[in-house]
Scaffold this motif. Structure first.
Motif, PDB file in Angstrom:
ATOM      1  N   SER A 335       0.835  -1.207   0.000  1.00  0.00           N
ATOM      2  CA  SER A 335       0.000   0.000   0.000  1.00  0.00           C
ATOM      3  C   SER A 335       0.868   1.255   0.000  1.00  0.00           C
ATOM      4  O   SER A 335       0.563   2.234  -0.687  1.00  0.00           O
ATOM      5  CB  SER A 335      -0.924   0.010   1.219  1.00  0.00           C
ATOM      6  OG  SER A 335      -1.707  -1.144   1.228  1.00  0.00           O
ATOM      7  N   TYR A 347      -4.364   3.547   2.506  1.00  0.00           N
ATOM      8  CA  TYR A 347      -4.104   3.243   3.918  1.00  0.00           C
ATOM      9  C   TYR A 347      -2.984   2.218   4.070  1.00  0.00           C
ATOM     10  O   TYR A 347      -3.007   1.157   3.456  1.00  0.00           O
ATOM     11  CB  TYR A 347      -5.385   2.730   4.599  1.00  0.00           C
ATOM     12  CG  TYR A 347      -5.170   2.493   6.054  1.00  0.00           C
ATOM     13  CD1 TYR A 347      -5.120   3.560   6.945  1.00  0.00           C
ATOM     14  CD2 TYR A 347      -4.925   1.217   6.553  1.00  0.00           C
ATOM     15  CE1 TYR A 347      -4.859   3.367   8.287  1.00  0.00           C
ATOM     16  CE2 TYR A 347      -4.669   1.002   7.888  1.00  0.00           C
ATOM     17  CZ  TYR A 347      -4.638   2.085   8.750  1.00  0.00           C
ATOM     18  OH  TYR A 347      -4.365   1.882  10.072  1.00  0.00           O
ATOM     19  N   THR A 355      -4.737  -4.045   4.605  1.00  0.00           N
ATOM     20  CA  THR A 355      -5.583  -3.937   3.414  1.00  0.00           C
ATOM     21  C   THR A 355      -6.362  -5.232   3.242  1.00  0.00           C
ATOM     22  O   THR A 355      -5.777  -6.293   3.064  1.00  0.00           O
ATOM     23  CB  THR A 355      -4.710  -3.733   2.153  1.00  0.00           C
ATOM     24  OG1 THR A 355      -3.839  -2.645   2.391  1.00  0.00           O
ATOM     25  CG2 THR A 355      -5.562  -3.472   0.931  1.00  0.00           C
ATOM     26  N   ASP A 375      -4.068  -2.289  -5.489  1.00  0.00           N
ATOM     27  CA  ASP A 375      -3.500  -2.704  -4.194  1.00  0.00           C
ATOM     28  C   ASP A 375      -4.443  -3.745  -3.608  1.00  0.00           C
ATOM     29  O   ASP A 375      -5.644  -3.508  -3.505  1.00  0.00           O
ATOM     30  CB  ASP A 375      -3.413  -1.476  -3.278  1.00  0.00           C
ATOM     31  CG  ASP A 375      -2.871  -1.833  -1.906  1.00  0.00           C
ATOM     32  OD1 ASP A 375      -2.078  -2.791  -1.814  1.00  0.00           O
ATOM     33  OD2 ASP A 375      -3.232  -1.149  -0.928  1.00  0.00           O
TER      34      ASP A 375
HETATM   35 MG   LIG Z   1      -1.815  -2.890   2.370  1.00  0.00          MG
END
Ligand SMILES: [Mg+2]
Ligand SMILES: Nc1nc2c(ncn2[C@@H]2O[C@H](COP(=O)(O)OP(=O)(O)OP(=O)(O)O)[C@@H](O)[C@H]2O)c(=O)[nH]1
Length: 595
Positions: A335, A347, A355, A375
């Motif tokens: 991320s 984030y 994530t 992501d």
């Molecule tokens: Mg992540």
């Protein structure tokens, strides 16, 4: 916090001896115990009195009610109280070499500290401010006997030692549950809960709970519920309800007699009380599963439509847009890298599985072309197969992406293991060997290495917790259990306990850690292709980056540009979709199940 704990944890109540007996009327027959033993270990072991120990059922503090709810609690520990994230006690079976033990212990502590939900987009505490949770390193039963104890995984001495340490830790602060960093059967899990008088999470369970706690979108919530449901299905145990009635899987006092129940009904004398309850429970789970799958199916259709529209005319002037999926081990910095490359804000956090909801960010490549960076969820060794199956919709983004970027934490001591875990998961979800060959490998976090381009093996083993040598030091447990030698807390000082079998077993253990789903290819050819893929990747060219310092980003963007360009000209020369045509299929061996 105390209220939520008391909801989680009911006190043990004793049953009359007649009801405890494995041969008493209305409870399990020896036949079904033998069936259970065979189910778990593939051969018959003596029925243990542990199977008949009455114990309690822990109810969830964060149960999601719905009309179609199947009536079972799916999640054990994660709760919605922002002031009281669950506090776990971590039990780590010892591994060799010490560096591996440290990295696994560090990962276990990070997993235990990651089990927390956001409230209004924030966690109660910064991850870096969190205390190192109480933990103990114990003798690995696989190391000594090459087989764990059927009833409680650990030997009696270890169980007693852990219990004493739990009691000791509780004198400082209340514990919500115990996390054992291995894969337990339903029966082992339940018997340890009885022995330690705490909810017990194994590795599969905690990962599913973390996914549930971190899921924000409807899609991720549906998928994590499905994973929990599939996990739960393999762990139905016979319990004694309030009126002494036997049933399966609902709240009440547990008599662990059958974790799966397959075949225990309708087979002459071994069919017994509770079998129809088991079928009822399984049918309810099945109904809920079908409902969830239907909803997830909707999500998949929507995603597929969005993907094809992006592919055809997603660009600002109507041209097709390529998607680059950023994959890697959890906490590798995916991320952060996506944020840095796209100059956006995705984030990122030291929590594992920060994530869970995939995100797309656009990036302008050096050629001026626009691409999308995807992501996605991180992988981990022993990634629960239930998660891989349930998160099919999310993982499809990876399978369908035009190009993969594999982010590795170059400071991780077990970099090779992390790489092979990721490659195995990619293979498992249906990414073709050709696409894996074409994947760009990124060695992130180079700022943590000693010296420019330093050797990753010399890096600090733990970047995310405050563990020191003392944390692994021998602890005198003071327990004179019947199997004291079996229960130890040190990585180094009690070598007398480890015979030559240790190294032998370590290979087995390492294989176990490294394999998320057992044998994953259907035929030998695929396995060979995959092995070749891993070998070729180990020596392949990699880009070194520091996502936090912005090092290596331009080189990476150039490489992405180049790869997409060569793919385009390859397609223009009339190639078929080739690398992207293999369909996902579930692995043949279920991890964490009692089969
Ligand atoms: Mg992540
Ligand atoms: N020192 C250093 N830290 C980094 C770097 N990249 C990421 N981090 C840190 O590593 C931690 C994890 O980063 P994330 O970007 O959340 O990792 P991730 O791979 O997305 O993790 P999950 O989403 O949990 O799978 C964060 O605390 C980041 O600040 C880097 O290049 N150097």
């Amino acid at each position: 916090m105390f209220r939520s704990i008391s909801r989680l944890h009911c006190s043990l109540r004793s049953l009359p001896q007649s009801q405890r007996s494995i041969t008493s009327p209305g409870t399990a027959s020896v036949g079904s115990l033998e069936f259970l033993s065979r189910t778990i270990w593939g051969n018959t072991v003596e029925p243990s009195p542990q199977f008949s120990v009455p114990c309690c059922r822990f109810s969830s503090s964060r149960r999601k009610k719905s009309d179609e709810d199947h009536g079972d609690d799916l999640f054990l520990v994660s709760n919605r109280d922002p002031d009281s994230p669950p506090r776990l006690f971590v039990v780590q079976p010892r591994l060799r070499p010490d560096a591996m033990l440290r990295s696994k212990l560090s990962e276990a502590l990070n997993l235990a500290n990651s089990l927390e939900e956001q409230r209004d987009g924030l966690y109660a505490e910064e991850f870096g401010d969190k205390e190192v949770l109480p933990h103990i390193v114990v003798q690995n039963p696989l190391a000594r006997h090459l087989r764990a104890h059927a009833d409680r995984y650990f030997g009696p001495g270890t169980v007693e030692t852990v219990k004493a340490h739990i009691k000791g830790s509780e004198s400082k602060d209340k514990l919500d549950a115990v996390f054992v960093n291995t894969i337990l059967s339903g029966v082992q899990q339940r018997n340890l809960e009885c022995a330690w008088e705490k909810p017990v999470l194994d590795r599969v369970g905690i990962i599913i709970e973390i996914f549930n706690a971190h899921a924000q979108t409807k899609e991720a919530k549906l998928q994590s519920e499905l994973a929990a449901l599939m996990y739960k299905k393999t762990r139905l145990v016979r319990i004694r309800g309030p009126g002494g009635r036997l049933s399966f899987g609902a709240s009440g006092e547990a008599e662990v007699v059958s974790a799966r129940g397959r075949g225990s009904g309708g087979r002459g004398f071994i069919s017994g009380a509770g079998e129809s309850e088991l079928h009822l429970q399984r049918r309810r789970i099945q109904e809920r599963r079908i409902h969830l799958l239907a909803q997830i199916g909707e999500v998949r259709r929507t995603r597929a439509l969005q993907r094809s529209s992006r592919r055809r005319h997603g660009g600002s002037d109507g041209q097709g847009l390529a998607t680059v999926a950023v994959v890697g081990y959890t906490n590798a910095g995916k991320s952060t890298l996506v944020s840095a490359l796209s100059q956006s804000d995705v984030y990122s956090d030291d929590r594992l599985f920060a994530t869970v909801d995939p995100r797309l960010r656009s990036v302008i490549l050096p050629s001026g072309k626009k691409a999308l960076l995807s992501d996605t969820v991180g992988f981990i060794s022993d990634l629960p197969v239930q998660l891989v199956e349930a998160f099919h919709a999310t993982l499809e983004e990876v399978v369908e992406a035009d190009l993969l970027v594999h982010v590795l934490d170059s400071s991780a001591v077990n970099l090779d293991e992390q790489r092979s875990t990721v490659l195995q998961v990619l293979h498992q979800i249906g990414v073709s060997p050709e696409k894996i060959q074409d994947m760009i490998e990124v060695w992130n976090k180079i700022d943590l290495l000693e010296g420019e381009g330093g050797d990753h093996k010399t890096a600090d083993w733990s970047t995310t917790s405050e563990l020191s040598e003392d944390d692994l030091a021998s602890e005198d447990d003071g327990i004179n259990g019947d199997e004291d030698l079996d229960a130890e807390t040190s990585g180094s000082s009690q070598e007398h306990d480890d015979g030559p079998s240790e190294d032998h077993s370590t290979e087995e253990e390492a294989a176990c850690w490294a394999s998320p789903g057992g044998p994953i290819g259907e035929d030998e050819r695929q396995q060979n292709e995959f092995q070749e893929c891993i070998l070729s990747k180990q020596d392949s060219h990699h880009v070194k980056t520091s996502a936090v310092l912005g090092v290596g980003l331009q080189e990476l963007l150039h490489l992405i540009d180049e790869k997409l360009d060569s793919q385009k000209s390859f397609r223009e020369r009339g190639s078929s979709s080739g690398p992207f045509d293999r369909k996902w299929r579930p692995p043949q061996v279920t991890v964490g199940a009692d089969s």
